[in-house]
Motif scaffolding. Structure first.
Motif, PDB file in Angstrom:
ATOM      1  N   SER A 152       0.834  -1.197   0.000  1.00  0.00           N
ATOM      2  CA  SER A 152       0.000   0.000   0.000  1.00  0.00           C
ATOM      3  C   SER A 152       0.872   1.252   0.000  1.00  0.00           C
ATOM      4  O   SER A 152       1.571   1.539   0.973  1.00  0.00           O
ATOM      5  N   GLY A 153       0.889   1.961  -1.122  1.00  0.00           N
ATOM      6  CA  GLY A 153       1.686   3.177  -1.235  1.00  0.00           C
ATOM      7  C   GLY A 153       3.167   2.946  -1.457  1.00  0.00           C
ATOM      8  O   GLY A 153       3.951   3.881  -1.425  1.00  0.00           O
ATOM      9  N   ALA A 154       3.566   1.697  -1.657  1.00  0.00           N
ATOM     10  CA  ALA A 154       4.989   1.381  -1.836  1.00  0.00           C
ATOM     11  C   ALA A 154       5.161   0.386  -2.978  1.00  0.00           C
ATOM     12  O   ALA A 154       4.211  -0.234  -3.433  1.00  0.00           O
ATOM     13  N   THR A 155       6.403   0.236  -3.413  1.00  0.00           N
ATOM     14  CA  THR A 155       6.757  -0.708  -4.461  1.00  0.00           C
ATOM     15  C   THR A 155       7.589  -1.825  -3.849  1.00  0.00           C
ATOM     16  O   THR A 155       8.540  -1.560  -3.121  1.00  0.00           O
ATOM     17  N   LEU A 156       7.239  -3.062  -4.137  1.00  0.00           N
ATOM     18  CA  LEU A 156       7.996  -4.234  -3.704  1.00  0.00           C
ATOM     19  C   LEU A 156       9.066  -4.497  -4.754  1.00  0.00           C
ATOM     20  O   LEU A 156       8.778  -4.506  -5.949  1.00  0.00           O
ATOM     21  N   GLN A 157      10.310  -4.676  -4.315  1.00  0.00           N
ATOM     22  CA  GLN A 157      11.426  -4.915  -5.233  1.00  0.00           C
ATOM     23  C   GLN A 157      12.277  -6.072  -4.725  1.00  0.00           C
ATOM     24  O   GLN A 157      12.334  -6.327  -3.527  1.00  0.00           O
ATOM     25  N   TYR A 158      12.959  -6.760  -5.662  1.00  0.00           N
ATOM     26  CA  TYR A 158      13.902  -7.813  -5.276  1.00  0.00           C
ATOM     27  C   TYR A 158      15.203  -7.638  -6.039  1.00  0.00           C
ATOM     28  O   TYR A 158      15.259  -6.965  -7.072  1.00  0.00           O
ATOM     29  N   ARG A 159      16.251  -8.257  -5.513  1.00  0.00           N
ATOM     30  CA  ARG A 159      17.567  -8.253  -6.163  1.00  0.00           C
ATOM     31  C   ARG A 159      18.188  -9.628  -5.962  1.00  0.00           C
ATOM     32  O   ARG A 159      18.092 -10.218  -4.884  1.00  0.00           O
ATOM     33  N   VAL A 160      18.846 -10.141  -6.990  1.00  0.00           N
ATOM     34  CA  VAL A 160      19.553 -11.420  -6.918  1.00  0.00           C
ATOM     35  C   VAL A 160      21.018 -11.112  -6.690  1.00  0.00           C
ATOM     36  O   VAL A 160      21.648 -10.434  -7.494  1.00  0.00           O
ATOM     37  N   GLY A 161      21.567 -11.574  -5.556  1.00  0.00           N
ATOM     38  CA  GLY A 161      22.963 -11.298  -5.215  1.00  0.00           C
ATOM     39  C   GLY A 161      23.092  -9.972  -4.494  1.00  0.00           C
ATOM     40  O   GLY A 161      22.144  -9.195  -4.385  1.00  0.00           O
ATOM     41  N   SER A 162      24.298  -9.702  -3.993  1.00  0.00           N
ATOM     42  CA  SER A 162      24.512  -8.526  -3.141  1.00  0.00           C
ATOM     43  C   SER A 162      24.700  -7.224  -3.908  1.00  0.00           C
ATOM     44  O   SER A 162      24.699  -6.156  -3.307  1.00  0.00           O
ATOM     45  N   THR A 163      24.866  -7.290  -5.223  1.00  0.00           N
ATOM     46  CA  THR A 163      24.999  -6.078  -6.025  1.00  0.00           C
ATOM     47  C   THR A 163      24.060  -6.153  -7.222  1.00  0.00           C
ATOM     48  O   THR A 163      23.546  -7.215  -7.547  1.00  0.00           O
ATOM     49  N   GLY A 164      23.851  -5.057  -7.854  1.00  0.00           N
ATOM     50  CA  GLY A 164      22.995  -5.042  -9.043  1.00  0.00           C
ATOM     51  C   GLY A 164      21.752  -4.226  -8.832  1.00  0.00           C
ATOM     52  O   GLY A 164      21.548  -3.603  -7.790  1.00  0.00           O
ATOM     53  N   ASP A 165      20.907  -4.237  -9.831  1.00  0.00           N
ATOM     54  CA  ASP A 165      19.696  -3.426  -9.820  1.00  0.00           C
ATOM     55  C   ASP A 165      18.565  -4.115  -9.067  1.00  0.00           C
ATOM     56  O   ASP A 165      18.464  -5.342  -9.057  1.00  0.00           O
ATOM     57  N   TRP A 166      17.694  -3.299  -8.462  1.00  0.00           N
ATOM     58  CA  TRP A 166      16.476  -3.779  -7.839  1.00  0.00           C
ATOM     59  C   TRP A 166      15.412  -3.889  -8.922  1.00  0.00           C
ATOM     60  O   TRP A 166      15.272  -3.009  -9.762  1.00  0.00           O
ATOM     61  N   THR A 167      14.636  -4.971  -8.899  1.00  0.00           N
ATOM     62  CA  THR A 167      13.598  -5.231  -9.894  1.00  0.00           C
ATOM     63  C   THR A 167      12.227  -5.168  -9.227  1.00  0.00           C
ATOM     64  O   THR A 167      11.998  -5.868  -8.241  1.00  0.00           O
ATOM     65  N   PRO A 168      11.298  -4.357  -9.752  1.00  0.00           N
ATOM     66  CA  PRO A 168       9.944  -4.332  -9.178  1.00  0.00           C
ATOM     67  C   PRO A 168       9.239  -5.670  -9.392  1.00  0.00           C
ATOM     68  O   PRO A 168       9.444  -6.328 -10.412  1.00  0.00           O
ATOM     69  N   ILE A 169       8.402  -6.053  -8.424  1.00  0.00           N
ATOM     70  CA  ILE A 169       7.631  -7.295  -8.516  1.00  0.00           C
ATOM     71  C   ILE A 169       6.326  -7.084  -7.759  1.00  0.00           C
ATOM     72  O   ILE A 169       6.305  -6.376  -6.747  1.00  0.00           O
ATOM     73  N   THR A 170       5.234  -7.649  -8.242  1.00  0.00           N
ATOM     74  CA  THR A 170       3.977  -7.568  -7.520  1.00  0.00           C
ATOM     75  C   THR A 170       4.000  -8.569  -6.370  1.00  0.00           C
ATOM     76  O   THR A 170       4.678  -9.595  -6.439  1.00  0.00           O
ATOM     77  N   SER A 171       3.269  -8.277  -5.307  1.00  0.00           N
ATOM     78  CA  SER A 171       3.212  -9.193  -4.173  1.00  0.00           C
ATOM     79  C   SER A 171       2.666 -10.533  -4.632  1.00  0.00           C
ATOM     80  O   SER A 171       1.654 -10.606  -5.331  1.00  0.00           O
ATOM     81  N   GLY A 172       3.351 -11.603  -4.300  1.00  0.00           N
ATOM     82  CA  GLY A 172       3.001 -12.945  -4.745  1.00  0.00           C
ATOM     83  C   GLY A 172       3.629 -13.301  -6.080  1.00  0.00           C
ATOM     84  O   GLY A 172       3.448 -14.404  -6.576  1.00  0.00           O
ATOM     85  N   GLY A 173       4.400 -12.359  -6.648  1.00  0.00           N
ATOM     86  CA  GLY A 173       5.069 -12.601  -7.923  1.00  0.00           C
ATOM     87  C   GLY A 173       6.184 -13.617  -7.776  1.00  0.00           C
ATOM     88  O   GLY A 173       6.751 -13.806  -6.696  1.00  0.00           O
ATOM     89  N   THR A 174       6.504 -14.284  -8.874  1.00  0.00           N
ATOM     90  CA  THR A 174       7.542 -15.312  -8.860  1.00  0.00           C
ATOM     91  C   THR A 174       8.567 -15.065  -9.957  1.00  0.00           C
ATOM     92  O   THR A 174       8.297 -14.366 -10.935  1.00  0.00           O
ATOM     93  N   PHE A 175       9.731 -15.645  -9.764  1.00  0.00           N
ATOM     94  CA  PHE A 175      10.760 -15.687 -10.797  1.00  0.00           C
ATOM     95  C   PHE A 175      11.583 -16.944 -10.585  1.00  0.00           C
ATOM     96  O   PHE A 175      11.542 -17.562  -9.524  1.00  0.00           O
TER      97      PHE A 175
END
Length: 72
Positions: free
Chosen positions: A24-47
Motif C-alpha cells: 500500500s503506497g509502496a513498491t515491492l522490489q527484489y535483487r539477486v545477489g549482493s549487487t545489481g539493480d532492484w527489480t519491481p515485482i507484484t506481491s506474490g510474484g515469482t521468478f
C-alpha cells in the motif's frame, strides 16, 4: 514481507522464488545477489533462480525504504 523458494531444503537446477509483501503506497522490489539493480515485482510474484545465491527484497516509496529481507 517474505521470500520463499520451492523445495528450499535441497538444491536442484532451478527454484521458483516467490516474493510477498504489503505494498500500500509502496513498491515491492527484489535483487539477486549482493549487487545489481532492484527489480519491481507484484506481491506474490515469482521468478526462476538458476544459481545458489542470496535473494533480497524490500519495500520503497521512492524516498523511504525498509531494510532488505533475505533468503540464502
Amino acid at each position: 514481507m517474505s521470500i520463499s523458494a520451492s523445495d528450499q531444503d535441497s538444491w536442484t537446477t532451478s527454484k521458483t522464488i516467490t516474493v510477498t509483501g504489503t505494498t500500500s503506497g509502496a513498491t515491492l522490489q527484489y535483487r539477486v545477489g549482493s549487487t545489481g539493480d532492484w527489480t519491481p515485482i507484484t506481491s506474490g510474484g515469482t521468478f526462476t533462480l538458476e544459481e545458489n545465491t542470496t535473494i533480497y527484497a524490500k519495500l520503497t516509496d521512492g524516498k523511504n525504504e525498509t531494510s532488505p529481507t533475505t533468503l540464502t
